[in-house]
Enzyme design. Sequence first.
Site, mmCIF file in Angstrom:
data_model
loop_
_atom_site.group_PDB
_atom_site.id
_atom_site.type_symbol
_atom_site.label_atom_id
_atom_site.label_comp_id
_atom_site.label_asym_id
_atom_site.label_seq_id
_atom_site.Cartn_x
_atom_site.Cartn_y
_atom_site.Cartn_z
ATOM 1 N N ASP A 1 0.686 -0.468 0.189
ATOM 2 C CA ASP A 1 -0.030 0.068 -0.329
ATOM 3 C C ASP A 1 1.108 1.571 -0.151
ATOM 4 O O ASP A 1 1.737 1.866 0.621
ATOM 5 C CB ASP A 1 -0.991 -0.061 1.437
ATOM 6 C CG ASP A 1 -1.684 1.446 1.623
ATOM 7 O OD1 ASP A 1 -1.734 1.887 0.518
ATOM 8 O OD2 ASP A 1 -2.345 1.261 2.441
ATOM 9 N N ASP B 1 -2.343 5.042 -5.798
ATOM 10 C CA ASP B 1 -2.650 4.410 -5.177
ATOM 11 C C ASP B 1 -2.986 3.078 -4.872
ATOM 12 O O ASP B 1 -4.418 2.298 -5.591
ATOM 13 C CB ASP B 1 -4.673 4.477 -4.056
ATOM 14 C CG ASP B 1 -4.516 3.755 -2.195
ATOM 15 O OD1 ASP B 1 -3.693 3.055 -2.033
ATOM 16 O OD2 ASP B 1 -5.335 4.039 -1.927
#
Length: 497
Positions: free
Chosen positions: A95, A282
């Site tokens: 992430d 992201d």
Amino acid sequence: MFSNSTTNGDLVRIPLKKARFGGGIGRIDSNVKSFDDVQDYLKTFIDQYVVNYNVDDDRRSNEDDIVALKNYGDGQYFGEIGIGTPPQNFTVIFDTTSANFWIPSSQCLSSVSCFLHSKYKSSESSTYKVNGKHAYIDYGSGSISGHFSEDNVMVGGLLVQNQEFIEATRDVGMNFLLGQFDGIIGLGFKESVGNNVVPVWDNMVDQHLVKERVMSFWLNRKGEKDEGGEIVFGGVDPKHYKGMHTYVPITHRGSWQFDMGDIRIDGNVTEFCKNGCSAIADTGTSMIAGPTVLINQINQAIGTNGIFTESCHLVINLVGRVIFETLANLVQPTIACIPFGPCLLEDKASPGIRNVIDRSDDVSSGVGAPILCTICKVIMRVIHDVIVNSRNIVLKLFGTICNLIPIPVGASIVDCARIPYMPIISFTIGGKEFQLSPHEYILKIGEGDDVTCYSGFISLDVHPPRGPLWIMGDIFMRRYHTIFDYENLRVGFAEAA
């Protein structure tokens, strides 16, 4: 560590298989049969934006290290790491919007989901070091808590020593239960982590494990292949992209936020971002998320929410008309003015009675009562006409509420047969248009005759000063190879190979 690891020149590759939604692959995949099931745990990573914000193209480092990714039904991409000595293997999400690193602990005994995932056993690692600091992360739709520990972490071919991470003793509940991942490795900026914790990426740099402060993501968009993609640490792999990257500077230190220009639907300017938009690249989010009012308009354009919108307008019209009719009746002059007295006396009193009243009350004497009654009726008539004449205008205005309500997941279904006829959606980044075709932004869940198609655009309302904000997740990054350049604080996009 990884029995299937392969080496090609200086690149360390870990081949991983692709898992499909509802395909019966993995620990709990057979329970994931609809997008509603999947959405709960995907929203965990979306919600962090609402509640918790706790390279040249031709270069290629001889010290590049690659972690291959597995693709979970085009919903999430996972890679494998090892923790401890000997290594204990875990499947994790990489992430880029967070620097937190957590793994389920063997001490997680009160959670059903912990029993369905790999757990770290500190007692079985000779390099484990006690830390003990308390840890808590709120993801909005769930949270994890536990304590920090230290151990060696193997990421691809890189051995990161004395890495701090969270042993989660309480997890995020159903979101974690439905996930194909054991934990999360944050590759974001250390500014987003508290407790003076040094993230994995910063330790890679500090321990001189990578030559350049660059990492790149290639997410495989060819669903027939088992290969899910690759992360390259310390450089880029030219085989992963075509042409040159378009770079944009980071505008918010601590995340990969950048400025984005207008959004186009089939080439038509929408003016969604006529005053500029902010966006974040992201890897921890599956879809593209943005302000509700704009996402609803995009979904209307691609035909995903027609039923919902029509039903919403129907309710507004039915309820609104009842309200307006009730109001109009209440201000009928013959009804509304009676309680004021003059009209009541005028309508019901005989002339003789009125004469007696006129003589006994200076305020109501002579022509006073008829004048007050007339004024009342004139005012009520004007109000009545305004209500009647403005009904359609007001109902139309209130109809815009339908564009402000987040479209329910079930209403984002599209007819799979219509995919070839849906519009191209494009985003302007660094002055260049980055297009997504319907085949790229529509998610297919299920197999064979049970396939259901869903929009890849979902609502996310981030309030100022951080928002409004767009999140460019895996749907965008499958089409465009992405470079995260820590050295120059910029992010680059190029068409993926």
